[in-house]
Design a protein around this motif. Structure first.
Motif, PDB file in Angstrom:
ATOM      1  N   ASP A  21       0.812  -1.221   0.000  1.00 47.45           N
ATOM      2  CA  ASP A  21       0.000   0.000   0.000  1.00 47.45           C
ATOM      3  C   ASP A  21       0.845   1.270   0.000  1.00 47.45           C
ATOM      4  N   LYS A  22       1.994   1.200   0.648  1.00 43.55           N
ATOM      5  CA  LYS A  22       2.778   2.413   0.890  1.00 43.55           C
ATOM      6  C   LYS A  22       3.223   3.063  -0.419  1.00 43.55           C
ATOM      7  N   GLY A  23       3.153   4.369  -0.424  1.00 44.05           N
ATOM      8  CA  GLY A  23       3.490   5.134  -1.613  1.00 44.05           C
ATOM      9  C   GLY A  23       2.285   5.447  -2.475  1.00 44.05           C
ATOM     10  N   LEU A  24       1.129   4.856  -2.131  1.00 44.94           N
ATOM     11  CA  LEU A  24      -0.087   5.068  -2.924  1.00 44.94           C
ATOM     12  C   LEU A  24      -1.088   5.974  -2.216  1.00 44.94           C
ATOM     13  N   GLU A  25      -0.707   6.539  -1.065  1.00 43.30           N
ATOM     14  CA  GLU A  25      -1.655   7.298  -0.248  1.00 43.30           C
ATOM     15  C   GLU A  25      -2.251   8.501  -0.972  1.00 43.30           C
ATOM     16  N   ARG A  26      -1.529   9.070  -1.901  1.00 48.16           N
ATOM     17  CA  ARG A  26      -2.025  10.249  -2.616  1.00 48.16           C
ATOM     18  C   ARG A  26      -2.453   9.937  -4.050  1.00 48.16           C
ATOM     19  N   MET A  27      -2.409   8.678  -4.408  1.00 49.25           N
ATOM     20  CA  MET A  27      -2.707   8.305  -5.791  1.00 49.25           C
ATOM     21  C   MET A  27      -4.180   7.942  -5.961  1.00 49.25           C
ATOM     22  N   PRO A  28      -4.914   8.682  -6.804  1.00 48.68           N
ATOM     23  CA  PRO A  28      -6.305   8.311  -7.076  1.00 48.68           C
ATOM     24  C   PRO A  28      -6.389   7.236  -8.150  1.00 48.68           C
ATOM     25  N   ALA A  29      -7.448   6.475  -8.108  1.00 43.05           N
ATOM     26  CA  ALA A  29      -7.740   5.488  -9.148  1.00 43.05           C
ATOM     27  C   ALA A  29      -9.202   5.653  -9.532  1.00 43.05           C
ATOM     28  N   ALA A  30      -9.547   5.231 -10.725  1.00 38.11           N
ATOM     29  CA  ALA A  30     -10.927   5.400 -11.184  1.00 38.11           C
ATOM     30  C   ALA A  30     -11.302   4.286 -12.142  1.00 38.11           C
ATOM     31  N   ALA A  31     -12.600   4.000 -12.207  1.00 33.25           N
ATOM     32  CA  ALA A  31     -13.118   2.989 -13.125  1.00 33.25           C
ATOM     33  C   ALA A  31     -14.525   3.386 -13.543  1.00 33.25           C
ATOM     34  N   LEU A  32     -14.885   3.046 -14.774  1.00 26.50           N
ATOM     35  CA  LEU A  32     -16.225   3.290 -15.299  1.00 26.50           C
ATOM     36  C   LEU A  32     -16.844   1.963 -15.710  1.00 26.50           C
ATOM     37  N   LEU A  33     -18.059   1.707 -15.262  1.00 25.64           N
ATOM     38  CA  LEU A  33     -18.802   0.517 -15.659  1.00 25.64           C
ATOM     39  C   LEU A  33     -20.044   0.971 -16.412  1.00 25.64           C
ATOM     40  N   VAL A  34     -20.181   0.511 -17.647  1.00 26.59           N
ATOM     41  CA  VAL A  34     -21.259   0.961 -18.529  1.00 26.59           C
ATOM     42  C   VAL A  34     -22.337  -0.116 -18.622  1.00 26.59           C
ATOM     43  N   PHE A  35     -23.590   0.290 -18.408  1.00 24.52           N
ATOM     44  CA  PHE A  35     -24.725  -0.631 -18.478  1.00 24.52           C
ATOM     45  C   PHE A  35     -25.734  -0.088 -19.494  1.00 24.52           C
ATOM     46  N   GLU A  36     -26.197  -0.953 -20.367  1.00 28.64           N
ATOM     47  CA  GLU A  36     -27.088  -0.522 -21.445  1.00 28.64           C
ATOM     48  C   GLU A  36     -28.527  -0.330 -20.992  1.00 28.64           C
ATOM     49  N   HIS A  37     -28.894  -0.912 -19.844  1.00 27.24           N
ATOM     50  CA  HIS A  37     -30.281  -0.821 -19.390  1.00 27.24           C
ATOM     51  C   HIS A  37     -30.323  -0.413 -17.922  1.00 27.24           C
ATOM     52  N   LEU A  38     -31.323   0.391 -17.591  1.00 27.67           N
ATOM     53  CA  LEU A  38     -31.528   0.787 -16.209  1.00 27.67           C
ATOM     54  C   LEU A  38     -32.088  -0.380 -15.400  1.00 27.67           C
ATOM     55  N   ILE A  39     -31.869  -0.338 -14.099  1.00 28.19           N
ATOM     56  CA  ILE A  39     -32.520  -1.270 -13.187  1.00 28.19           C
ATOM     57  C   ILE A  39     -33.625  -0.499 -12.463  1.00 28.19           C
ATOM     58  N   HIS A  40     -34.406  -1.172 -11.669  1.00 24.09           N
ATOM     59  CA  HIS A  40     -35.500  -0.507 -10.958  1.00 24.09           C
ATOM     60  C   HIS A  40     -34.941   0.542 -10.002  1.00 24.09           C
TER      61      HIS A  40
END
Length: 316
Positions: A21-40
């Motif tokens: 973990d060390k050295g990553l305290e200031r590092m952001p990460a991101a992910a996008l999950l795409v869905f073609e249909h809405l849920i309720h």
């Protein structure tokens, strides 16, 4: 709309950062999950599931405390301050998010950048939330789940496990199918990152070309099928190995000027199985790996052999 989602039951404790973990305290990460249909009731359902998931993954509701210079006391303070949840909408089709136009001025690129909240200055501060979740509903009926988090809390595999838990709770399961573990004192100390030293030793370093590439799922399936049909002695190839070599060959051909020059592939490898991490561990447990080959061999060689080199590097 932006609200703070807190976990249901308070747990006050600290989790010491591991050597992974060390050295990553200031590092952001991101992910996008795409869905073609809405849920309720998409937004409310995910918000409720997130709140339930934070009961099990309570470190995400805390804050990061970095150690002083030379200090080994960096840790996650499980304060229960909560994660941030953002609800948004877009008056366009979700297909625009996955459009292939990656030019700086493209609408699809600008749209993708708005689908996850970014940390100020692309750096995580001590007062910043460790997790920000954004749900964007599109006029076509699809939605995108955008997640940004402090990398010191979880790596990609750990975040995938957390998102799976949100999905299970959204579907009505009473608890996640995988019991989460964030503290694992049995993890070994991470050795010096030798591949980076190798990368920096390449001469001339300034001549290396940095490329981002997208490998279609059809190409991944084709590479894995070719690998399965090759020599029976080949062990199965993981999904990440296929896109790595699938992008390396065309990328190398695009910039190659000398077939004898080194082509370098630098990637992360999940080490949970190799270091004996506990089942359900979602903290960082990856190391940097490096595969170096002559440009000519990468550009014109057998893609299965290249995938084998990547797989072997991950196993060592």
């Amino acid at each position: 709309m932006s609200v703070v989602v807190s976990k249901s039951s308070p747990v006050t404790t600290t989790i010491k950062l591991s050597s992974f973990d060390k050295g990553l305290e200031r590092m952001p990460a991101a992910a996008l999950l795409v869905f073609e249909h809405l849920i309720h009731e998409t937004t409310e359902t995910i918000k409720r599931a997130l709140s339930q998931a934070l009961v099990h993954y309570y470190p995400f509701a805390g804050r990061m405390v970095a150690g002083a210079d030379g200090d080994d006391a960096g840790h996650i303070h499980c304060s229960g301050e909560g994660a941030v949840f953002v609800a948004a909408s877009a008056s366009c089709a979700v297909e625009e998010v996955i459009a292939s136009d990656h030019s700086p001025a493209s609408r699809s690129k600008a749209l993708r950048e708005d689908l996850a909240v970014r940390y100020p200055g692309e750096s995580c501060g001590p007062a910043d939330p460790l997790l920000v979740v954004q749900v964007t509903e599109f006029s076509c009926g699809g939605f995108v789940l955008g997640v940004a988090w402090n990398h010191a809390v979880a790596d990609g595999a750990g975040m995938a496990q957390f998102l799976q838990a949100i999905g299970e709770l959204a579907r009505g399961l009473p608890s996640p199918s995988v019991a989460p573990v964030r503290r694992d004192d049995s993890l070994p100390s991470l050795p010096a990152v030798v591949p980076i030293d190798k990368l920096l030793s390449l001469d001339p370093f300034d001549d290396l070309a940095y490329l981002d590439f997208t490998v279609p799922s059809s190409a991944i399936r084709r590479i894995r099928t070719s690998a399965a049909a090759s020599a029976a002695s080949h062990a199965p190839f993981s999904t990440p190995s296929a896109p790595s070599c699938g992008g390396a060959a065309p990328g190398t051909r695009a910039v190659m000027s000398d077939p004898e020059a080194p082509a370098v592939l630098f990637f992360s490898a999940n080490e949970r199985r190799h270091v004996g991490a506990k089942q359900g561990y979602y903290g960082n447990c990856v190391t940097a790996q490096l595969v170096t080959e002559k440009s000519g061999a990468v550009a014109g060689g057998d893609v299965v052999e290249l995938a084998k080199k990547i797989r072997d590097a991950k196993e060592t």
